[in-house]
Design a protein around this motif. Structure first.
Motif, PDB file in Angstrom:
ATOM      1  N   GLN A   1      11.356  -3.124   5.839  1.00 35.22           N
ATOM      2  CA  GLN A   1      12.317  -3.655   4.881  1.00 35.22           C
ATOM      3  C   GLN A   1      12.296  -2.878   3.569  1.00 35.22           C
ATOM      4  OE1 GLN A   1      11.308  -7.885   4.519  1.00 35.22           O
ATOM      5  NE2 GLN A   1      13.063  -8.370   5.823  1.00 35.22           N
ATOM      6  N   TYR A   2      13.494  -2.732   2.978  1.00 37.97           N
ATOM      7  CA  TYR A   2      13.609  -2.230   1.609  1.00 37.97           C
ATOM      8  C   TYR A   2      13.513  -3.436   0.680  1.00 37.97           C
ATOM      9  CZ  TYR A   2      15.188   2.226   3.500  1.00 37.97           C
ATOM     10  OH  TYR A   2      15.264   3.426   4.174  1.00 37.97           O
ATOM     11  N   LYS A   3      12.547  -3.424  -0.217  1.00 38.12           N
ATOM     12  CA  LYS A   3      12.300  -4.567  -1.090  1.00 38.12           C
ATOM     13  C   LYS A   3      12.614  -4.198  -2.532  1.00 38.12           C
ATOM     14  CE  LYS A   3       8.856  -6.360   2.124  1.00 38.12           C
ATOM     15  NZ  LYS A   3       7.458  -6.746   2.374  1.00 38.12           N
ATOM     16  N   LEU A   4      13.465  -4.992  -3.170  1.00 39.18           N
ATOM     17  CA  LEU A   4      13.882  -4.727  -4.540  1.00 39.18           C
ATOM     18  C   LEU A   4      12.748  -5.079  -5.495  1.00 39.18           C
ATOM     19  CD1 LEU A   4      16.121  -3.810  -6.444  1.00 39.18           C
ATOM     20  CD2 LEU A   4      16.891  -6.190  -6.538  1.00 39.18           C
ATOM     21  N   VAL A   5      12.337  -4.091  -6.269  1.00 43.01           N
ATOM     22  CA  VAL A   5      11.229  -4.260  -7.201  1.00 43.01           C
ATOM     23  C   VAL A   5      11.737  -4.537  -8.614  1.00 43.01           C
ATOM     24  CG1 VAL A   5       9.212  -3.125  -8.207  1.00 43.01           C
ATOM     25  CG2 VAL A   5       9.741  -2.792  -5.799  1.00 43.01           C
ATOM     26  N   ASP A   6      12.758  -3.810  -9.051  1.00 47.22           N
ATOM     27  CA  ASP A   6      13.307  -3.971 -10.397  1.00 47.22           C
ATOM     28  C   ASP A   6      14.819  -3.796 -10.360  1.00 47.22           C
ATOM     29  OD1 ASP A   6      10.954  -4.326 -12.118  1.00 47.22           O
ATOM     30  OD2 ASP A   6      10.455  -2.268 -11.564  1.00 47.22           O
ATOM     31  N   PHE A   7      15.493  -4.581 -11.190  1.00 47.53           N
ATOM     32  CA  PHE A   7      16.924  -4.413 -11.431  1.00 47.53           C
ATOM     33  C   PHE A   7      17.083  -4.189 -12.933  1.00 47.53           C
ATOM     34  CE2 PHE A   7      21.314  -5.365  -9.797  1.00 47.53           C
ATOM     35  CZ  PHE A   7      21.990  -5.161 -10.990  1.00 47.53           C
ATOM     36  N   ASN A   8      17.411  -2.948 -13.309  1.00 49.60           N
ATOM     37  CA  ASN A   8      17.601  -2.617 -14.718  1.00 49.60           C
ATOM     38  C   ASN A   8      19.103  -2.594 -15.008  1.00 49.60           C
ATOM     39  OD1 ASN A   8      14.722  -1.995 -15.205  1.00 49.60           O
ATOM     40  ND2 ASN A   8      15.123  -0.314 -13.792  1.00 49.60           N
ATOM     41  N   PRO A   9      19.619  -3.544 -15.790  1.00 48.88           N
ATOM     42  CA  PRO A   9      21.073  -3.670 -15.991  1.00 48.88           C
ATOM     43  C   PRO A   9      21.606  -2.685 -17.033  1.00 48.88           C
ATOM     44  CG  PRO A   9      19.939  -5.392 -17.201  1.00 48.88           C
ATOM     45  CD  PRO A   9      18.872  -4.622 -16.471  1.00 48.88           C
ATOM     46  N   ARG A  10      21.304  -1.414 -16.836  1.00 48.66           N
ATOM     47  CA  ARG A  10      21.698  -0.372 -17.791  1.00 48.66           C
ATOM     48  C   ARG A  10      21.537   0.981 -17.123  1.00 48.66           C
ATOM     49  NH1 ARG A  10      16.533   2.004 -17.389  1.00 48.66           N
ATOM     50  NH2 ARG A  10      14.944   0.437 -17.772  1.00 48.66           N
ATOM     51  N   THR A  11      21.842   2.042 -17.857  1.00 50.18           N
ATOM     52  CA  THR A  11      21.706   3.393 -17.334  1.00 50.18           C
ATOM     53  C   THR A  11      20.233   3.731 -17.149  1.00 50.18           C
ATOM     54  OG1 THR A  11      23.707   4.027 -18.519  1.00 50.18           O
ATOM     55  CG2 THR A  11      22.295   5.794 -17.755  1.00 50.18           C
TER      56      THR A  11
ATOM     57  N   TRP B   1      13.461   0.275  -5.526  1.00 51.53           N
ATOM     58  CA  TRP B   1      13.138  -0.347  -4.245  1.00 51.53           C
ATOM     59  C   TRP B   1      11.841   0.234  -3.700  1.00 51.53           C
ATOM     60  CZ3 TRP B   1      16.981  -3.698  -2.223  1.00 51.53           C
ATOM     61  CH2 TRP B   1      18.234  -3.627  -2.837  1.00 51.53           C
ATOM     62  N   ARG B   2      11.164  -0.547  -2.884  1.00 52.67           N
ATOM     63  CA  ARG B   2      10.008  -0.040  -2.149  1.00 52.67           C
ATOM     64  C   ARG B   2      10.224  -0.325  -0.673  1.00 52.67           C
ATOM     65  NH1 ARG B   2       3.668   0.508  -3.652  1.00 52.67           N
ATOM     66  NH2 ARG B   2       4.049   2.718  -3.946  1.00 52.67           N
ATOM     67  N   TYR B   3      10.244   0.748   0.121  1.00 53.13           N
ATOM     68  CA  TYR B   3      10.370   0.581   1.562  1.00 53.13           C
ATOM     69  C   TYR B   3       8.987   0.288   2.125  1.00 53.13           C
ATOM     70  CZ  TYR B   3      11.175   1.564   6.477  1.00 53.13           C
ATOM     71  OH  TYR B   3      11.231   1.471   7.845  1.00 53.13           O
ATOM     72  N   ASP B   4       8.865  -0.847   2.792  1.00 52.98           N
ATOM     73  CA  ASP B   4       7.597  -1.301   3.349  1.00 52.98           C
ATOM     74  C   ASP B   4       7.599  -1.008   4.849  1.00 52.98           C
ATOM     75  OD1 ASP B   4       5.308  -2.621   4.137  1.00 52.98           O
ATOM     76  OD2 ASP B   4       5.698  -4.417   2.931  1.00 52.98           O
ATOM     77  N   ARG B   5       6.829  -0.016   5.254  1.00 55.90           N
ATOM     78  CA  ARG B   5       6.797   0.367   6.669  1.00 55.90           C
ATOM     79  C   ARG B   5       6.189  -0.717   7.545  1.00 55.90           C
ATOM     80  NH1 ARG B   5       4.766   5.382   4.416  1.00 55.90           N
ATOM     81  NH2 ARG B   5       6.428   6.953   4.315  1.00 55.90           N
ATOM     82  N   ARG B   6       5.457  -1.639   6.957  1.00 55.62           N
ATOM     83  CA  ARG B   6       4.815  -2.687   7.755  1.00 55.62           C
ATOM     84  C   ARG B   6       5.839  -3.626   8.389  1.00 55.62           C
ATOM     85  NH1 ARG B   6       0.968  -5.050   3.188  1.00 55.62           N
ATOM     86  NH2 ARG B   6       3.056  -5.086   2.246  1.00 55.62           N
ATOM     87  N   ASP B   7       6.952  -3.858   7.690  1.00 56.66           N
ATOM     88  CA  ASP B   7       7.978  -4.730   8.267  1.00 56.66           C
ATOM     89  C   ASP B   7       9.359  -4.073   8.293  1.00 56.66           C
ATOM     90  OD1 ASP B   7       8.719  -4.799   5.603  1.00 56.66           O
ATOM     91  OD2 ASP B   7       8.081  -6.878   5.273  1.00 56.66           O
TER      92      ASP B   7
ATOM     93  N   PRO C   1       0.830  -1.217   0.000  1.00 54.56           N
ATOM     94  CA  PRO C   1       0.000   0.000   0.000  1.00 54.56           C
ATOM     95  C   PRO C   1       0.858   1.259   0.000  1.00 54.56           C
ATOM     96  CG  PRO C   1      -0.802  -1.582   1.623  1.00 54.56           C
ATOM     97  CD  PRO C   1       0.509  -2.099   1.138  1.00 54.56           C
ATOM     98  N   ARG C   2       0.514   2.203  -0.857  1.00 52.09           N
ATOM     99  CA  ARG C   2       1.319   3.415  -0.971  1.00 52.09           C
ATOM    100  C   ARG C   2       1.329   4.210   0.319  1.00 52.09           C
ATOM    101  NH1 ARG C   2      -2.291   7.599  -2.205  1.00 52.09           N
ATOM    102  NH2 ARG C   2      -4.306   6.940  -3.045  1.00 52.09           N
ATOM    103  N   GLN C   3       0.273   4.064   1.138  1.00 57.55           N
ATOM    104  CA  GLN C   3       0.261   4.767   2.421  1.00 57.55           C
ATOM    105  C   GLN C   3       1.303   4.190   3.380  1.00 57.55           C
ATOM    106  OE1 GLN C   3      -2.317   3.295   0.984  1.00 57.55           O
ATOM    107  NE2 GLN C   3      -3.901   4.829   0.570  1.00 57.55           N
ATOM    108  N   GLN C   4       1.763   2.963   3.090  1.00 54.61           N
ATOM    109  CA  GLN C   4       2.741   2.288   3.939  1.00 54.61           C
ATOM    110  C   GLN C   4       4.099   2.138   3.248  1.00 54.61           C
ATOM    111  OE1 GLN C   4       2.088   1.417   7.053  1.00 54.61           O
ATOM    112  NE2 GLN C   4      -0.017   2.140   6.926  1.00 54.61           N
ATOM    113  N   ALA C   5       4.342   2.958   2.212  1.00 56.12           N
ATOM    114  CA  ALA C   5       5.536   2.718   1.402  1.00 56.12           C
ATOM    115  C   ALA C   5       6.250   4.006   1.021  1.00 56.12           C
ATOM    116  CB  ALA C   5       5.147   1.955   0.140  1.00 56.12           C
ATOM    117  N   GLU C   6       7.515   3.863   0.683  1.00 57.96           N
ATOM    118  CA  GLU C   6       8.320   4.903   0.059  1.00 57.96           C
ATOM    119  C   GLU C   6       9.060   4.264  -1.117  1.00 57.96           C
ATOM    120  OE1 GLU C   6       9.554   7.665   3.935  1.00 57.96           O
ATOM    121  OE2 GLU C   6      11.012   6.300   2.997  1.00 57.96           O
TER     122      GLU C   6
END
Length: 419
Positions: free
Chosen positions: A291-301, A283-289, A213-218
């Motif tokens: 943790q910083y959670k990796l959402v995407d890894f783009n292997p380029r600029t 990354w998305r920081y989840d305030r519920r736990d 939830p965006r209210q619980q995330a950065e």
């Protein structure tokens, strides 16, 4: 300290696909062109914003879709490299180009300087399913995800992860050939909506991911350039303030902020897998736990890489050129507080924020931008070309007759929607 790049080694802006309104490509041209390095760029036509930059040495028109056979794309890059006449640093701005450079490096090294990344690795990192497994092995948090191979598995995934759900195209190349969703990310609120999108017994390649939830995330970003074996030569972290489309798309406004925990996670992952080259991690920081959670890894600029510099003026593209030409990358702390703004996307994201939140964005009257994606005093033509094309694109969409689309096959999003 005056930053000196090797002016005898040019840069090729390597691009696969059709996305002329891409500010990240323009950023590459400007950041090395200003230092006297010749820059060649693959462009869709002679009048794209990148093609009109005063810092560009030559625009090379090569229209691709990403649906071509990889061998033919590699042949095309080789042909372009041979016309340049000297080995150059190839800087990819999309996942497909990064994968092509890695997987065909044994041939492309004839013309290009390429980071020594394991050939298979960029494809694995860019694929949402394999990235989830890599994160688990490296001890890096990521959102819970599933890859359904049938309609029954799609239903099971939704019930296991809970609604709303996030849907993403699974992998580079397949997102262009058989897109499951338009743009980068789509959310569905219930099982009925999910099944309406995918009526066939076998859904197209799609990742089903838990919704934070965006209210619980950065939303945070990491830009990094790694030498051989995953050793970071520059590593930057920043906070995404707004995006377009809202909460899920390209960075519209962001600020450079030092985040040691996030930096440690990014370095751990890159060292663990032996990644080499530029990368853009979401990354998305989840305030519920917590943790910083990796959402995407783009292997380029990444498109917003110009948000970040160290105290010596080194960004990821300059670090890449220095490293691949055998020069030392000056070590320095991240320049704090830089603000990046992406033109019309910033206005659109601010309007969406006002509509959703019933208040003005808190950053609207904050720090003035340090870096603008398009507007630039010493390079005025690209922003003019971008404004004309963007206005024409909006007008076409407004005037287009409304028509219904088969579920799961929405009209594609605006060109240039790569972060």
């Amino acid at each position: 300290m005056v930053l000196l790049l090797d002016k005898e080694v040019p840069v090729l802006l390597a691009r696969i696909g059709n996305y002329p309104l891409h500010h990240g490509s323009l950023g590459v041209v400007r950041t090395v062109g200003r230092l006297g390095v010749p820059v060649h760029a693959i462009v869709e036509d002679r009048f794209t914003p990148v093609a009109l930059s005063r810092h560009l040495t030559r625009g090379i028109v090569w229209r691709t879709t990403g649906c071509e056979e990889p061998e033919l794309l590699a042949d095309g890059l080789l042909s372009i490299g041979r016309t340049i006449g000297t080995r150059c640093v190839a800087v990819p701005t999309d996942d497909e180009a990064a994968i092509l450079l890695a997987e065909y490096a044994h041939r492309l090294k004839e013309c290009f300087l390429i980071p020594p990344v394991p050939a298979h690795l960029p494809r694995l990192l860019a694929c949402k399913a394999s990235l989830h497994g890599i994160c688990a092995e490296a001890g890096v948090p990521s959102p819970r995800s599933r890859v359904p191979h049938s309609r029954d598995e799609l239903v099971d995934a939704g019930r296991e992860l809970g609604y709303p759900l996030v849907l993403k195209n699974l992998a580079p190349f397949s997102r262009l050939r058989t897109p499951a969703v338009s743009g980068t990310t789509t959310a569905v609120s219930c099982e009925r909506e999910l099944l309406d999108r995918f009526p066939a017994a076998t859904p197209p390649p799609v990742l089903v991911q838990e919704y934070i939830p965006r209210q619980q995330a950065e939303d945070w970003i990491t830009h990094i350039y790694c030498a051989a074996d995953g050793v970071p030569l520059v590593l930057f972290t920043g906070l995404k303030l707004r995006s377009w489309p809202p909460y899920a798309g390209m960075t519209a406004r962001a600020v450079a902020l030092r985040n040691p925990e996030l930096a440690r996670l990014a370095e751990r992952l890159c060292r663990r897998v032996g990644y080499s080259g530029p990368a853009d991690l979401d990354w998305r920081y989840d305030r519920r736990d917590g943790q910083y959670k990796l959402v995407d890894f783009n292997p380029r600029t990444g498109a917003q890489f110009r948000l970040f510099e160290n105290t010596h003026g080194v960004d990821v593209v300059r670090a890449m050129h220095l490293d691949l030409t055998g020069r030392a990358v000056p070590d320095g702390a991240q320049a704090e507080g830089r603000v990046f703004v992406a033109g019309q996307l910033d206005f659109a994201s601010a309007a969406a924020w006002l509509r959703h939140e019933r208040r003005l964005p808190p950053d609207l009257l904050g720090e003035r931008p340090t870096e603008r994606a398009w507007l630039c005093r010493d390079d005025p033509l690209p922003v003019t070309a971008e404004a004309i094309r963007f206005t024409a694109l909006v007008a076409r969409r407004l005037l287009r007759p409304r028509r219904s689309c088969p579920p799961g096959r929405e009209p594609p999003g605006p060109q240039g929607s790569r972060d």
